[in-house]
Design an enzyme around this catalytic site. Structure first.
Site, PDB file in Angstrom:
ATOM      1  N   LYS A 221      -9.550  -3.762 -31.514  1.00 58.61           N
ATOM      2  CA  LYS A 221      -9.315  -2.314 -31.470  1.00 58.61           C
ATOM      3  C   LYS A 221      -7.952  -1.993 -32.068  1.00 58.61           C
ATOM      4  O   LYS A 221      -7.816  -1.068 -32.873  1.00 58.61           O
ATOM      5  CB  LYS A 221      -9.376  -1.799 -30.019  1.00 58.61           C
ATOM      6  CG  LYS A 221     -10.793  -1.685 -29.488  1.00 58.61           C
ATOM      7  CD  LYS A 221     -10.830  -1.500 -27.979  1.00 58.61           C
ATOM      8  CE  LYS A 221     -12.264  -1.574 -27.472  1.00 58.61           C
ATOM      9  NZ  LYS A 221     -12.396  -1.639 -26.028  1.00 58.61           N
TER      10      LYS A 221
ATOM     11  N   GLN B 140      -9.240  -0.824 -20.611  1.00 55.13           N
ATOM     12  CA  GLN B 140     -10.296  -1.803 -20.892  1.00 55.13           C
ATOM     13  C   GLN B 140     -10.998  -2.222 -19.598  1.00 55.13           C
ATOM     14  O   GLN B 140     -10.356  -2.615 -18.629  1.00 55.13           O
ATOM     15  CB  GLN B 140      -9.672  -3.033 -21.586  1.00 55.13           C
ATOM     16  CG  GLN B 140     -10.672  -4.097 -21.989  1.00 55.13           C
ATOM     17  CD  GLN B 140     -11.642  -3.631 -23.078  1.00 55.13           C
ATOM     18  OE1 GLN B 140     -11.249  -2.981 -24.042  1.00 55.13           O
ATOM     19  NE2 GLN B 140     -12.917  -3.950 -22.913  1.00 55.13           N
TER      20      GLN B 140
ATOM     21  N   ASP C 243     -12.971   7.053 -24.276  1.00 54.61           N
ATOM     22  CA  ASP C 243     -14.175   6.314 -23.885  1.00 54.61           C
ATOM     23  C   ASP C 243     -15.250   7.263 -23.350  1.00 54.61           C
ATOM     24  O   ASP C 243     -16.408   6.876 -23.222  1.00 54.61           O
ATOM     25  CB  ASP C 243     -13.820   5.300 -22.775  1.00 54.61           C
ATOM     26  CG  ASP C 243     -13.872   3.862 -23.260  1.00 54.61           C
ATOM     27  OD1 ASP C 243     -14.438   3.623 -24.341  1.00 54.61           O
ATOM     28  OD2 ASP C 243     -13.344   2.990 -22.552  1.00 54.61           O
TER      29      ASP C 243
END
Ligand code: NDP
Length: 296
Positions: free
Chosen positions: A54, A98, A121
Site C-alpha cells: 500500500k 490494518q 476502507d
C-alpha cells in the site's frame, strides 16, 4: 464457450494511472498533495506485506504515505490517540487501520473512532449507513473494485440477477448494496442458504466471497454468467504452494461468459481502489470536484 478473462491487474493499472493523473492536477492547480496514513499494530506477516505494498503504490501515485507501526501489545488508549492525531492532521486525507487487530483491541471501537470522511476502507458505521441508504459515502475497496470491473464489462447492470456468496461486513454486504444501487436483483447467500447450487444457477452475476478454496464448481454457473472471484486461498498442490479463489476456475471458465482469475483479478483492484478513495476523500475535504469513474 471459453470465458473472457477480466484482467484485474491491467484494470488496476488504469485505475492507478487515473489516480496519478488526478493527484498531479491537485498538486499543480490546488497545491494539495493527498496523504494516506496506514496504522499497523503487531507483526502479522500478511499484514506487513499488504502495508508495504500500500505504501509503495501510494508513493508511486504521487501521494504522501504515512506509516505508523505499533507494538502488538499497544493499548487501546494509545491506538485511539494515534487515530485521533491523524483525524486532526490536515495533511492526512485517508486513514486505514490494518485488520485484523490483536485480540485485546476492540476493532469496532477503533474503526468507529476514525473520522468518517477519512475512512478510506469504508468500514465506519456512518459510511455503512450512508451506503445502505444510497447516499454519498466512502465505499469499501474490494467491493468497489468488483463493481468497477462489472461496470466496465457490462456497461449497465440494471435488471441483472446477481448472487453474492458471503455476507461479511467487508465484502459480501457492501457488494450486495452496490449491486442493488446499480439496480441488480440481488440475492445474498451464506453458509445457511438452502440449495446454494440452484441459487447460483439463476445468477447473471456471481460474486464469490467465501474463503473456501474452489468451492463453486462450473456446473453451478449459468451459461454466459459473469463470475467475480474475491477469494484468496493459499493451498498446497503437487507439493507446491498455490493461490486459488473460491471458484473452481477451470470448470467455471468453461461455462461463464467472463471470469476474474486468482491471482490477477480482484486482488490488485483492492489497493487501486484504496488509492482512488484517498483522492476522493482529499477532493471532498477541500470542496473540489471528485475524480470521475473512481467512486461508486
Ligand atoms: P468471511 O469469513 O468474513 O465471510 C465468509 C462468508 O462466506 C460468510 O458470510 C459465510 O457465511 C460464507 N460461507 C462460508 N462457508 C460457506 C458455504 N459453505 N456456503 C456458503 N457460504 C459460506 O470472509 P471475507 O468476506 O472476509 O472474505 C472472503 C474471501 O475473500 C476470503 O478468501 C478472503 O481472503 C477474500 N478477500 C479478498 C480480498 C481481496 O482483496 N481480493 C479482500 C477481502 C477478502 P456465514 O456468515 O453464514 O458464516
Amino acid at each position: 464457450m471459453a470465458a473472457q478473462i477480466i484482467d484485474g491487474k491491467a484494470f488496476a493499472a488504469t485505475v492507478r494511472e487515473k489516480v496519478a493523473g488526478h493527484v498531479a492536477r491537485l498538486k499543480e492547480e490546488n497545491g494539495i498533495t493527498p496523504g494516506l496514513a496506514v496504522v499497523l499494530v503487531g507483526e502479522d506477516p500478511a499484514s506487513q506485506v499488504y502495508v508495504r505494498s500500500k505504501g509503495k503504490q501510494t508513493v508511486e501515485a504521487g501521494m504522501n504515505s504515512y506509516e505508523h507501526k505499533m507494538d502488538a501489545d499497544t493499548s487501546e488508549e494509545d491506538l485511539l490517540a494515534v487515530v485521533n492525531q491523524l483525524n486532526n492532521d490536515p495533511n492526512v486525507h485517508g486513514i486505514l487501520v490494518q485488520l485484523p487487530l490483536p485480540a485485546h483491541l476492540n476493532e469496532d471501537l477503533i474503526i468507529n473512532s476514525i473520522d468518517p470522511a477519512k475512512d478510506v476502507d469504508g468500514f465506519h458505521i456512518s459510511n455503512v449507513g450512508l451506503l445502505g441508504t444510497g447516499q454519498k459515502s466512502m465505499v469499501p475497496c474490494t467491493p468497489l473494485g468488483c463493481l468497477m470491473m462489472l461496470r466496465d464489462h457490462h456497461g449497465s447492470l440494471s435488471g441483472m440477477d446477481a448472487v453474492v456468496i458471503g455476507r461479511s461486513n467487508i465484502v459480501g454486504k457492501p457488494m450486495a448494496q452496490l449491486l442493488l444501487g446499480d439496480s441488480c436483483t440481488v440475492t445474498i447467500a451464506h453458509s445457511r442458504t438452502k440449495d446454494l447450487p440452484d441459487v447460483v444457477r439463476r445468477a447473471d452475476i456471481v460474486v464469490a466471497a467465501v474463503g473456501r478454496p474452489e468451492m463453486v464448481p462450473g456446473d453451478w454457473i449459468k451459461e454466459g454468467a459473469t463470475v467475480i472471484d474475491v477469494g484468496i486461498n493459499r493451498i498446497e498442490r503437487d507439493g507446491k504452494n498455490k493461490l486459488v479463489g473460491d471458484v473452481d476456475y477451470a470448470s467455471c471458465a468453461e461455462r461463464a461468459g467472463a471470469i476474474t482469475p486468482v491471482p490477477g483479478g480482484v486482488g490488485p483492484m483492492t489497493i487501486a481502489c484504496l488509492l482512488a478513495n484517498t483522492v476522493t476523500a482529499c477532493c471532498r475535504a477541500n470542496g473540489l470536484a471528485e475524480p470521475e469513474g473512481l467512486t461508486a
